[in-house]
Design an enzyme around this catalytic site. Sequence first.
Site, PDB file in Angstrom:
ATOM      1  N   LYS A 220       0.850  -1.191   0.000  1.00 36.45           N
ATOM      2  CA  LYS A 220       0.000   0.000   0.000  1.00 36.45           C
ATOM      3  C   LYS A 220       0.882   1.236   0.000  1.00 36.45           C
ATOM      4  CE  LYS A 220      -4.005   1.804   2.430  1.00 36.45           C
ATOM      5  NZ  LYS A 220      -5.106   1.520   3.335  1.00 36.45           N
ATOM      6  N   ASP A 288     -11.765   2.990  -1.768  1.00 36.36           N
ATOM      7  CA  ASP A 288     -12.583   1.775  -1.763  1.00 36.36           C
ATOM      8  C   ASP A 288     -14.005   1.995  -2.232  1.00 36.36           C
ATOM      9  OD1 ASP A 288     -10.645  -0.266  -0.652  1.00 36.36           O
ATOM     10  OD2 ASP A 288     -10.533   1.247   0.908  1.00 36.36           O
TER      11      ASP A 288
HETATM   12  C1  RNT Z   1      -6.609  -1.868   3.064  1.00 38.42           C
HETATM   13  C2  RNT Z   1      -6.496  -3.089   2.230  1.00 38.42           C
HETATM   14  C3  RNT Z   1      -7.140  -4.301   2.785  1.00 38.42           C
HETATM   15  C4  RNT Z   1      -8.512  -4.056   3.358  1.00 38.42           C
HETATM   16  C5  RNT Z   1      -9.289  -5.308   3.661  1.00 38.42           C
HETATM   17  C6  RNT Z   1     -10.464  -5.053   4.546  1.00 38.42           C
HETATM   18  O1  RNT Z   1      -6.200  -0.736   2.436  1.00 38.42           O
HETATM   19  O2  RNT Z   1      -6.980  -2.841   0.951  1.00 38.42           O
HETATM   20  O3  RNT Z   1      -7.180  -5.277   1.812  1.00 38.42           O
HETATM   21  O4  RNT Z   1      -9.303  -3.258   2.528  1.00 38.42           O
HETATM   22  O5  RNT Z   1      -8.454  -6.252   4.143  1.00 38.42           O
END
Ligand code: RNT
Length: 409
Positions: A220, A288
């Site tokens: 990330k 998201d």
């Molecule tokens: C967080 C990641 C991770 C979560 C999930 C809930 O930035 O994307 O994958 O969204 O595990």
Amino acid sequence: MYNNAKQEYAMYGVDTEAALNKLKDIPVSIHCWQGDDVVGLDGGGAASGGIQTTGNYLGRARNFEELKADIKKAFELMPGKKRLNLHASYAVGATVDRDKYEPEHFAEWVKFAKEIGLQGIDFNPTMFSHKNVKDGLTLSSPDETIRKFWFNHCKACLHIAEYFADEMKSPCLVNIWIPDGFKDVPADRLTPRLRLKDSLDKILACGYDRSKVIVAVESKVFGIGVESYTVGSNEFYQNYAAKNNICCLLDNGHYHPLEYVSDKIPALLAFYDKVALHVTRGVRWDSDHVVLFEDELKEIAKEIVRNDATEKVIIGLDYFDASINRLSAWVTGQRAMQKALLYALLTNHSELKKLQDNADFTALMVKQEEYKTLPFGAVWKEYLKRENLSEDYLTEIREYENKVLKERV
Ligand code: RNT
Ligand code: ZN
């Protein structure tokens, strides 16, 4: 309409029947966490660790029964082959902490997955929304007891994943994502990464069955409140995965806005047997948002299809929207993924590749534009018909909202 479309695509050398047959067998792993705003069932509470669900739409699933009911309803409206992607925080009836989770805490999920005919279950250790996320850190914490706790959690998850694989007769992807990082300029960027490396080494040394469990690491760039430094960065995990023969998971919300996961997929396919995805939709940042049928999603699907990588790329969804009907969010995103795959399947890639190799970039551009107005919708409708579904899922979801969700007050 379908027959006309079939003929029109045939003129491009595309066999719509073959595309429809292929599409129904490409599994998509659907995340349980869209149903309850990533709250989970083990008392961890609202999502923390740099991720956030916003909105307050009525009817959030508050317990296992409600979540199961919503999943069942939403999954019925989704075409194609489906897997369930669970987080460890969705343990059912656990009275122990996350470091001591056992398969028995997930037996009800297995029962449910079999009942509704899912192809498999994937799994995620939950290293957020917990008191042992100390100063924002888990597997990279300077506190050994904290690292140990999360190591034990991951170890427990590997064991549970083997159980899922055995029960569902399908390998289970275990995706490791941690929130570890700092809001502001760190004094040391290396040591936390060395601690994470050591933690991962220990987790992999637990001895899990590689034929049943596929371990992935998810990088990330930044999170909310964790803007300046992320321990599990892209370079860190890509090198770790390559050296340890595990898998990278690419979440398309986790890169700079002009970096594209569609371009990263073939880069990794040059080196890895498997590439895992979290398909999401970032709006300015890792927000998201619900996945929609848009350009980058189409490019991602093209890379999967034209590289003959439908068995190599593990497709999972990852988004959470609490501002609209959650079932609709689920179905819209899953159908968008399927649409993108169908769109890619309805393309004569070998012809386009030839144009590229012959450096006929003029024709390549023109042809690619032509595809955009072919009667894709008619083939999509036919697919839904064959899956006993129609384009309209909203009516049923509205009915469910009135009958079931509105009662949840
Ligand atoms: C967080 C990641 C991770 C979560 C999930 C809930 O930035 O994307 O994958 O969204 O595990
Ligand atoms: Zn993700």
